[in-house]
Design an enzyme around this catalytic site. Sequence first.
Site, PDB file in Angstrom:
ATOM      1  N   ASP A 143       0.801  -1.224   0.000  1.00  0.00           N
ATOM      2  CA  ASP A 143       0.000   0.000   0.000  1.00  0.00           C
ATOM      3  C   ASP A 143       0.840   1.282   0.000  1.00  0.00           C
ATOM      4  O   ASP A 143       1.762   1.413   0.818  1.00  0.00           O
ATOM      5  CB  ASP A 143      -0.886   0.045   1.236  1.00  0.00           C
ATOM      6  CG  ASP A 143      -1.806  -1.149   1.367  1.00  0.00           C
ATOM      7  OD1 ASP A 143      -1.690  -2.082   0.572  1.00  0.00           O
ATOM      8  OD2 ASP A 143      -2.639  -1.138   2.301  1.00  0.00           O
ATOM      9  N   TYR A 172       1.162  -0.859   9.944  1.00  0.00           N
ATOM     10  CA  TYR A 172       0.201  -1.021   8.861  1.00  0.00           C
ATOM     11  C   TYR A 172      -0.156   0.336   8.254  1.00  0.00           C
ATOM     12  O   TYR A 172       0.396   1.365   8.597  1.00  0.00           O
ATOM     13  CB  TYR A 172      -1.037  -1.755   9.368  1.00  0.00           C
ATOM     14  CG  TYR A 172      -0.895  -3.268   9.391  1.00  0.00           C
ATOM     15  CD1 TYR A 172       0.361  -3.881   9.405  1.00  0.00           C
ATOM     16  CD2 TYR A 172      -2.007  -4.093   9.410  1.00  0.00           C
ATOM     17  CE1 TYR A 172       0.485  -5.259   9.423  1.00  0.00           C
ATOM     18  CE2 TYR A 172      -1.896  -5.482   9.434  1.00  0.00           C
ATOM     19  CZ  TYR A 172      -0.655  -6.055   9.439  1.00  0.00           C
ATOM     20  OH  TYR A 172      -0.527  -7.422   9.458  1.00  0.00           O
ATOM     21  N   ARG A 177      -8.854  -0.535  10.768  1.00  0.00           N
ATOM     22  CA  ARG A 177      -7.513  -0.053  10.415  1.00  0.00           C
ATOM     23  C   ARG A 177      -7.544   1.004   9.307  1.00  0.00           C
ATOM     24  O   ARG A 177      -8.574   1.386   8.818  1.00  0.00           O
ATOM     25  CB  ARG A 177      -6.636  -1.229   9.978  1.00  0.00           C
ATOM     26  CG  ARG A 177      -7.182  -2.088   8.853  1.00  0.00           C
ATOM     27  CD  ARG A 177      -6.197  -3.216   8.521  1.00  0.00           C
ATOM     28  NE  ARG A 177      -6.755  -4.169   7.575  1.00  0.00           N
ATOM     29  CZ  ARG A 177      -7.370  -5.299   7.924  1.00  0.00           C
ATOM     30  NH1 ARG A 177      -7.540  -5.593   9.208  1.00  0.00           N
ATOM     31  NH2 ARG A 177      -7.833  -6.117   7.002  1.00  0.00           N
ATOM     32  N   ASP A 178      -6.333   1.460   8.978  1.00  0.00           N
ATOM     33  CA  ASP A 178      -6.056   2.325   7.831  1.00  0.00           C
ATOM     34  C   ASP A 178      -6.619   3.738   7.999  1.00  0.00           C
ATOM     35  O   ASP A 178      -7.469   4.189   7.219  1.00  0.00           O
ATOM     36  CB  ASP A 178      -6.586   1.713   6.537  1.00  0.00           C
ATOM     37  CG  ASP A 178      -6.153   0.278   6.325  1.00  0.00           C
ATOM     38  OD1 ASP A 178      -5.114  -0.101   6.882  1.00  0.00           O
ATOM     39  OD2 ASP A 178      -6.856  -0.461   5.611  1.00  0.00           O
TER      40      ASP A 178
END
Length: 476
Positions: free
Chosen positions: A42, A101, A169-170
């Site tokens: 990513d 992450y 997440r993210d």
Amino acid sequence: MMTKQQFINQIAAEKANQLPIVNGDEWRNKFHLMAPIGWINDPNGLCYFKGLYHVFYQYSPLDAKGGLKFWGHYTSPDMVNWTEHEVALFPDIASDVDGVYSGSALVHNDEMYLFYTGNVKHKGDHDYILTGREQNVIMVKSTDGFNFSEKQILLTNEDYPKNMGLHVRDPKVWEEDGIFYMVLGARSVDDKGYVLLYKSTNLTDWELVSVPAGGLDDMGYMWECPDTFKLDGKDIFMFSPQGMDAKGLKYHNVYQSGYAVGSFDENKQILSLGAFDELDRGFDFYAPQTFKNHDGRIIMYGWAGVPDAVEHINPTIEKGWQHCLTLPRELILKGEKLYQVPVEELKVLRKHETIIKEINLAQSQVFELFENNTYELNLDFTNVTTFELDFREDCQLTFKDGIFTLSLGESGYGRDYRRVEIKAISNVRIYSDNSILEVYLNEGAEVFTSRIYNKRLDKTLTLSGTGDVTLTKWSL
């Protein structure tokens, strides 16, 4: 748990061993961003800060198959000439011990703030969906874009709605009317994808605003990499749903990436969304992220890969590396549809222009055009109802009966074909690099991104069909 310095030493040793092999691989790309060694996925932390573009990215330097995640780092003054930097973020605290992450960047008060998910997986008999996982939102900041503060934990599992599982997440963060907002992708306990919305006045203390969208029966079990931005006064919501079923010619990758045009209500309790549309019809596109440039453009990078696509082989693993990022694309809204256009800055790569005008396609014609696999090719069609382009050994682009098809033979290494319905085609623009193709139809109305691994150089382009075409080719 290893320290930052221990990781630095380990990565340096790995690079000393792997770089001669990696850099000697003929499938290394010339103008697409790759990790120096190992695995890239990513794009993260995209921003323009103090005269430089910053691209951070998910990075597994110790495992080309994708292992423990760090954040790699590139900068550029122009999105063309890039400088590789040392690893920016390491999994070196208890709250991110199993991986740094994905996340985003915010430039505020002459500082860069980075937000990411710290992944923790507890030992034991866990499914890591409902038990055994921590997903922590963590922030660091910087005054120069290279040296970062101590990590600050902003949100933990306890801060998420109780009907969400442990896949949250993210973070994507932005400022609006003096308030900071954050969206997170989530998976509920009953396996539905959602987006969560938080707000803050100081970037440190965050409170849940709403769960503005999600829970749809046909939109997958997890919404990864949420992103929202405004174009022409409309809210665009971009995300990567996992678990969607194929429908006709749509959604044939294992996971999808797309967008919907919509609007938040006055209190940001509900995000009303139009129809979901895929961003890219190719085999290799996932986890896109945008940033607003200093000149007002919305620019997007994507990962030229898809997780868990086990049928797609990347032979570069044997040489110690895997994957790359897409080219930067400007997003333009026309009606309810996003168009994707490679940024203007890329035109400086063009060299040795070749133009062949008004080629009649009634009879198949072969042109020897290519001295290598790194080029840009533009085709403008007139009165064309069908065509076929053959190049790069066994790559074929066809248009017939309102269907455009990208086909890859053995060079696709498990990638067969992808299609899209389109009424007419007036323009095809192709960026070819050593192991990737980006194909843009009708000025970016549809895009196909795919990895390709040719065993020999094919110097020819074969054209046939109906009507006429003017061809322009640049070496890059």
